[in-house]
Motif scaffolding. Sequence first.
Motif, short mmCIF file in Angstrom:
data_model
loop_
_atom_site.label_atom_id
_atom_site.label_comp_id
_atom_site.label_asym_id
_atom_site.label_seq_id
_atom_site.Cartn_x
_atom_site.Cartn_y
_atom_site.Cartn_z
N TYR A 133 -2.88 7.71 5.07
CA TYR A 133 -4.13 7.87 4.32
C TYR A 133 -4.84 9.16 4.71
O TYR A 133 -5.31 9.91 3.85
N GLU A 134 -4.89 9.42 6.01
CA GLU A 134 -5.56 10.65 6.48
C GLU A 134 -4.84 11.89 5.94
O GLU A 134 -5.46 12.83 5.46
N GLU B 184 0.84 -1.22 0.00
CA GLU B 184 0.00 0.00 0.00
C GLU B 184 0.87 1.26 0.00
O GLU B 184 0.66 2.17 -0.79
N ILE C 186 1.79 4.42 -2.86
CA ILE C 186 1.76 5.86 -2.55
C ILE C 186 3.11 6.49 -2.87
O ILE C 186 3.18 7.58 -3.46
N LEU D 40 -7.25 10.47 1.71
CA LEU D 40 -7.84 9.25 1.15
C LEU D 40 -8.80 8.69 2.20
O LEU D 40 -8.42 7.86 3.03
N ASN D 41 -10.05 9.17 2.14
CA ASN D 41 -11.00 8.87 3.22
C ASN D 41 -11.21 7.38 3.41
O ASN D 41 -11.53 6.68 2.46
N GLY E 211 -9.13 5.11 3.78
CA GLY E 211 -8.13 4.30 3.08
C GLY E 211 -7.58 3.18 3.96
O GLY E 211 -7.38 3.37 5.15
N GLY E 212 -7.36 2.05 3.35
CA GLY E 212 -6.70 0.95 4.04
C GLY E 212 -7.58 0.20 5.01
O GLY E 212 -7.10 -0.64 5.75
N THR E 213 -8.87 0.46 5.00
CA THR E 213 -9.72 -0.22 5.98
C THR E 213 -10.47 -1.41 5.42
O THR E 213 -11.11 -2.14 6.14
N LEU F 83 0.23 3.73 8.54
CA LEU F 83 -0.53 3.77 7.28
C LEU F 83 -1.83 4.57 7.45
O LEU F 83 -2.21 5.35 6.56
N ARG F 84 -2.48 4.38 8.57
CA ARG F 84 -3.74 5.10 8.82
C ARG F 84 -3.47 6.62 8.74
O ARG F 84 -4.19 7.36 8.11
#
Length: 342
Positions: free
Chosen positions: A331-332, A94, A98, A336-337, A339-341, A327-328
Amino acid sequence: MTTHAPRVFSGMQPTGNLTLGNYLGALRNFVALQDDEAFERLYCVVDLHAITVAQDPATLSRTTREVAAAYIASGLDPKRSILFNQSRVTAHAELGWIFTCVARMGWLNRMTQFKEKAGKNRENASVGLFSYPTLMAADILAYRATHVPVGEDQKQHLELTRDIAAKFNNDFQVPDFFPQPEPLIQKETARIMSLRNGANKMSKSDPSDMSRINLTDDADLIAQKIRKAKTDPEPLPSEAEGLEGRPEALNLVGIFAALSGVSVADVLAEHGGQGFGAFKPALADLTVERIAPIGEEMRRLMETPDEIDAILADGAERAGALARPVLREVYETLGLNGGGTA
Ligand code: AQP
């Protein structure tokens, strides 16, 4: 001044048998760092990097376990260091994507390893081989690692990691979000050379098996490879300056020094004046003494692949727990709303 906790990350590709070059250039240093309690340590088998060139799936699955076995047989303790394979922790892929959007084409165009590995067949090289250093940056920065033990050939990739970290921090106005990781390179063993050609580095994917000592080679094969190693007709000099312009002799003396834990000067003080007919058997004995037991232990570990898999699964869980919060935040930061979930 970085605020990041000292953390070591490094990896090796399961692209074949690990060599004496991998061992002296990097793996031995991984083990030495284990005694430094200042660092948290993650050691990865970078299987996603391996597929940048063609791999037979069954072989890749085996060599991934074999590299893990080499780590353990060389002295890495899965309780004290986190051992895992890259594809088990999705954060690498991931963040790698990016970073392909952060890195610039011009930066990657300068990477010498791509030029060497792609050779004349550049148009047919995988896009992954070209963007390899962005995935390597993700491997390191997903853990905000501060120190990376590597051989000399990875120095340029690590500089690119630092550039990516700086550009990310700067572009998104998040100063010190990612650290500037430092390479830990052992000067004396930074580049162990091929036994067949002192101008090339010893490499696990060299077509000639005689060019390298594999960690899995038995005593007879190690001795045979050293006996047949390319040399020149001159005897060894008594001082290091005398090795200039003699790359094969320099390499063998360097290997002897590294394996016996003394300097090149000390080796020459003892063996200077000897011809290779006398020096090679001494080097063979020393190499067998230090390397053959690692291969034996690897073979024992490979008899129970489930146990290796359990170690890698446990390591991946611990690694994932460190990478997920990073990573969280990434994404924030990027907007990237959610993202990764998924
Ligand atoms: N000859 C070498 N001398 C010193 N260090 C070396 N390393 C590799 N070769 C030497 C170091 O070993 C670590 C793991 O390397 P890798 O698996 O990421 O791949 P590599 O650097 O491309 O090494 P190889 O053996 O040549 O693999 P292939 O053939 O697959 O390309 C790294 O820290 C590297 O510096």
